[in-house]
Design a protein around this motif. Structure first.
Motif, PDB file in Angstrom:
ATOM      1  N   PRO A 107     -15.461  -5.695   5.839  1.00 49.97           N
ATOM      2  CA  PRO A 107     -16.419  -4.886   6.592  1.00 49.97           C
ATOM      3  C   PRO A 107     -15.687  -3.732   7.277  1.00 49.97           C
ATOM      4  N   ARG A 108     -16.396  -2.645   7.499  1.00 55.60           N
ATOM      5  CA  ARG A 108     -15.762  -1.467   8.114  1.00 55.60           C
ATOM      6  C   ARG A 108     -15.189  -1.790   9.491  1.00 55.60           C
ATOM      7  N   ALA A 109     -15.890  -2.611  10.264  1.00 48.27           N
ATOM      8  CA  ALA A 109     -15.438  -2.906  11.626  1.00 48.27           C
ATOM      9  C   ALA A 109     -14.114  -3.641  11.654  1.00 48.27           C
ATOM     10  N   VAL A 110     -13.781  -4.341  10.563  1.00 54.66           N
ATOM     11  CA  VAL A 110     -12.551  -5.119  10.514  1.00 54.66           C
ATOM     12  C   VAL A 110     -11.331  -4.217  10.327  1.00 54.66           C
ATOM     13  N   VAL A 111     -11.528  -3.061   9.710  1.00 53.51           N
ATOM     14  CA  VAL A 111     -10.392  -2.195   9.389  1.00 53.51           C
ATOM     15  C   VAL A 111      -9.593  -1.817  10.637  1.00 53.51           C
ATOM     16  N   PRO A 112     -10.211  -1.242  11.680  1.00 51.76           N
ATOM     17  CA  PRO A 112      -9.407  -0.899  12.857  1.00 51.76           C
ATOM     18  C   PRO A 112      -8.943  -2.113  13.658  1.00 51.76           C
ATOM     19  N   LEU A 113      -9.703  -3.208  13.619  1.00 55.40           N
ATOM     20  CA  LEU A 113      -9.362  -4.376  14.419  1.00 55.40           C
ATOM     21  C   LEU A 113      -8.213  -5.192  13.836  1.00 55.40           C
ATOM     22  N   ILE A 114      -8.221  -5.391  12.527  1.00 54.52           N
ATOM     23  CA  ILE A 114      -7.276  -6.316  11.916  1.00 54.52           C
ATOM     24  C   ILE A 114      -6.322  -5.633  10.940  1.00 54.52           C
ATOM     25  N   LEU A 115      -6.838  -4.740  10.091  1.00 54.87           N
ATOM     26  CA  LEU A 115      -6.002  -4.189   9.037  1.00 54.87           C
ATOM     27  C   LEU A 115      -5.093  -3.055   9.500  1.00 54.87           C
ATOM     28  N   GLU A 116      -5.639  -2.128  10.283  1.00 57.50           N
ATOM     29  CA  GLU A 116      -4.813  -0.994  10.706  1.00 57.50           C
ATOM     30  C   GLU A 116      -3.545  -1.424  11.438  1.00 57.50           C
ATOM     31  N   PRO A 117      -3.603  -2.437  12.316  1.00 53.50           N
ATOM     32  CA  PRO A 117      -2.366  -2.840  13.013  1.00 53.50           C
ATOM     33  C   PRO A 117      -1.305  -3.462  12.108  1.00 53.50           C
ATOM     34  N   VAL A 118      -1.680  -3.941  10.922  1.00 53.30           N
ATOM     35  CA  VAL A 118      -0.700  -4.654  10.092  1.00 53.30           C
ATOM     36  C   VAL A 118      -0.386  -3.959   8.775  1.00 53.30           C
ATOM     37  N   ILE A 119      -1.210  -3.007   8.369  1.00 56.74           N
ATOM     38  CA  ILE A 119      -1.078  -2.477   7.012  1.00 56.74           C
ATOM     39  C   ILE A 119       0.222  -1.714   6.818  1.00 56.74           C
ATOM     40  N   ALA A 120       0.653  -0.948   7.830  1.00 60.34           N
ATOM     41  CA  ALA A 120       1.894  -0.180   7.684  1.00 60.34           C
ATOM     42  C   ALA A 120       3.094  -1.107   7.543  1.00 60.34           C
ATOM     43  N   SER A 121       3.168  -2.127   8.406  1.00 59.24           N
ATOM     44  CA  SER A 121       4.303  -3.053   8.345  1.00 59.24           C
ATOM     45  C   SER A 121       4.279  -3.867   7.055  1.00 59.24           C
ATOM     46  N   PHE A 122       3.086  -4.193   6.559  1.00 59.86           N
ATOM     47  CA  PHE A 122       3.006  -4.948   5.306  1.00 59.86           C
ATOM     48  C   PHE A 122       3.498  -4.097   4.139  1.00 59.86           C
ATOM     49  N   CYS A 123       3.068  -2.848   4.068  1.00 56.83           N
ATOM     50  CA  CYS A 123       3.496  -1.965   2.980  1.00 56.83           C
ATOM     51  C   CYS A 123       5.002  -1.740   3.016  1.00 56.83           C
ATOM     52  N   GLN A 124       5.578  -1.689   4.208  1.00 64.40           N
ATOM     53  CA  GLN A 124       7.028  -1.538   4.330  1.00 64.40           C
ATOM     54  C   GLN A 124       7.746  -2.811   3.895  1.00 64.40           C
ATOM     55  N   ALA A 125       7.171  -3.961   4.235  1.00 70.04           N
ATOM     56  CA  ALA A 125       7.806  -5.241   3.895  1.00 70.04           C
ATOM     57  C   ALA A 125       7.693  -5.555   2.412  1.00 70.04           C
ATOM     58  N   TYR A 126       6.618  -5.083   1.773  1.00 66.12           N
ATOM     59  CA  TYR A 126       6.383  -5.395   0.355  1.00 66.12           C
ATOM     60  C   TYR A 126       6.093  -4.099  -0.417  1.00 66.12           C
ATOM     61  N   PRO A 127       7.138  -3.302  -0.691  1.00 69.92           N
ATOM     62  CA  PRO A 127       6.925  -2.002  -1.341  1.00 69.92           C
ATOM     63  C   PRO A 127       6.399  -2.087  -2.769  1.00 69.92           C
ATOM     64  N   GLU A 128       6.482  -3.260  -3.401  1.00 70.31           N
ATOM     65  CA  GLU A 128       6.001  -3.385  -4.778  1.00 70.31           C
ATOM     66  C   GLU A 128       4.528  -3.792  -4.849  1.00 70.31           C
ATOM     67  N   ILE A 129       3.896  -3.927  -3.701  1.00 70.04           N
ATOM     68  CA  ILE A 129       2.468  -4.247  -3.664  1.00 70.04           C
ATOM     69  C   ILE A 129       1.681  -3.005  -3.273  1.00 70.04           C
ATOM     70  N   GLU A 130       0.656  -2.694  -4.041  1.00 68.17           N
ATOM     71  CA  GLU A 130      -0.294  -1.646  -3.684  1.00 68.17           C
ATOM     72  C   GLU A 130      -1.508  -2.310  -3.049  1.00 68.17           C
ATOM     73  N   VAL A 131      -1.967  -1.789  -1.931  1.00 69.59           N
ATOM     74  CA  VAL A 131      -3.115  -2.375  -1.222  1.00 69.59           C
ATOM     75  C   VAL A 131      -4.319  -1.455  -1.379  1.00 69.59           C
ATOM     76  N   GLU A 132      -5.412  -2.018  -1.861  1.00 64.69           N
ATOM     77  CA  GLU A 132      -6.677  -1.288  -1.957  1.00 64.69           C
ATOM     78  C   GLU A 132      -7.698  -1.972  -1.050  1.00 64.69           C
ATOM     79  N   ILE A 133      -8.270  -1.206  -0.117  1.00 62.41           N
ATOM     80  CA  ILE A 133      -9.246  -1.742   0.826  1.00 62.41           C
ATOM     81  C   ILE A 133     -10.615  -1.158   0.496  1.00 62.41           C
ATOM     82  N   ALA A 134     -11.544  -2.013   0.124  1.00 60.09           N
ATOM     83  CA  ALA A 134     -12.922  -1.604  -0.137  1.00 60.09           C
ATOM     84  C   ALA A 134     -13.750  -1.967   1.084  1.00 60.09           C
ATOM     85  N   ALA A 135     -14.017  -0.974   1.935  1.00 61.77           N
ATOM     86  CA  ALA A 135     -14.751  -1.217   3.179  1.00 61.77           C
ATOM     87  C   ALA A 135     -16.242  -1.103   2.926  1.00 61.77           C
TER      88      ALA A 135
END
Length: 319
Positions: A107-135
């Protein structure tokens, strides 16, 4: 017109043996590579030739050569078999380490609450994973949509899904802006909502959701009305901040505007508690390493937040 198509059982049996013999022109060397016996390789070739309906090799006591049918078979079978091996390796890689495309339906409301705080660190920790978010607020079929997982409020997750908690339970609270409440009587009871403009959310099934409350041990649903219907909580929250009316939203979503005075929490004694936000997926047997890595990363980051808040509070008290 749709044709019936089936792959014959054992259609690929003997193909690898054929390719090794064709490469080395020797049953003995092919058997050594395949860790078998020349007799077993010969039997596999005979069975393949029987299925094909033609001799693939010309054998003498001193040499092994390809027949014309064997040459034709080799020209088509070798690239096809190599592609199958490559496909198997690619699939095996996805099953053994965190790589590939991770698709999440949220859901759109989840993006700023849960995903935005972790997405940058996750992408840095796992550079071989591409993340696609369908809000989207739609309740999607994960398998049909090609999603690895979804994120939803706990009460909306089907019981046959495996669920991983991402947040603690939280209340659904009614909020209103000081501008909207100026000159109006603040609601003190659920019945008072009849005199207010209430912003509502339309569910993915098309119905307009009532506002749930608790009154003692009773659970109630209030049918409210107002000037705006939206498909997500973020839109309702924004409209409430602008003074359009009252909105009932998850408490974490309204935490910041309440803290800075843009919104006021109302009817808090009647607030119903949501189970919280969960990540859900079809089951443990289908969890690829990329999804497992994301789950562990989000859980770890979520555990760090309370600890960071406690340390910050301790520093303030010490100061």
């Amino acid at each position: 017109m749709k044709q019936n198509f089936t792959v014959r059982r054992g259609a690929l049996d003997g193909v690898e043996a054929f390719l090794r013999v064709a490469q080395h022109r020797s049953f003995r060397r092919a058997a050594a590579e395949l860790r078998g016996t020349p007799s077993a390789v010969s039997q596999a070739i005979h069975a393949l030739e029987a299925r094909v309906g033609a001799a693939l090799f010309i054998r003498t006591t001193r040499s092994v050569g390809l027949s014309e049918a064997g040459e034709r078979f080799l020209s088509r079978a070798k690239p096809a078999f190599e592609e199958l091996v490559a496909a198997s390796e690619a699939a095996r890689e996805l099953g053994q380490r965190p790589v590939g495309l991770l698709r999440l339906a949220v859901p759109r409301a989840v993006v700023p609450l849960i995903l935005e705080p972790v997405i940058a660190s996750f992408c840095q920790a796992y550079p071989e994973i591409e993340v696609e978010i369908a809000a989207s607020e739609e309740m999607v079929d994960l398998a049909a949509g090609g999603f690895d997982a979804g994120i939803r409020l706990g009460q909306f997750i089907a019981p046959d899904m495996a669920a991983v908690r991402l947040t603690a339970p939280f209340p659904l609270i009614v909020v209103g802006s000081p501008a909207y409440l100026r000159g109006r009587k603040r609601p003190a009871d659920i019945e008072d909502l009849r005199d207010h403009a209430c912003l509502r959310v339309r569910r993915s099934n098309g119905s307009i959701a009532p506002w749930p409350f608790v009154d003692g041990n009773k659970t109630l649903e209030a049918i409210v009305s107002g000037p705006l219907i939206a498909h997500d909580y973020s839109t309702l929250l924004g409209a409430a901040i602008q003074g359009v009316g009252l909105a009932q939203v998850p408490a974490p979503l309204a935490r910041a505007p309440i803290a800075d005075g843009r919104l006021l929490a109302l009817l808090t004694p009647f607030a119903v508690t949501s189970p919280g936000v969960f990540l859900y997926h079809p089951g443990k047997r289908q969890v690829l390493p990329r999804l497992r890595a994301f789950i562990e990363h989000v859980k770890y980051r979520s555990a760090q937040k309370p600890r960071a808040a406690t340390n910050s509070l301790a520093r303030k008290k010490a100061g």
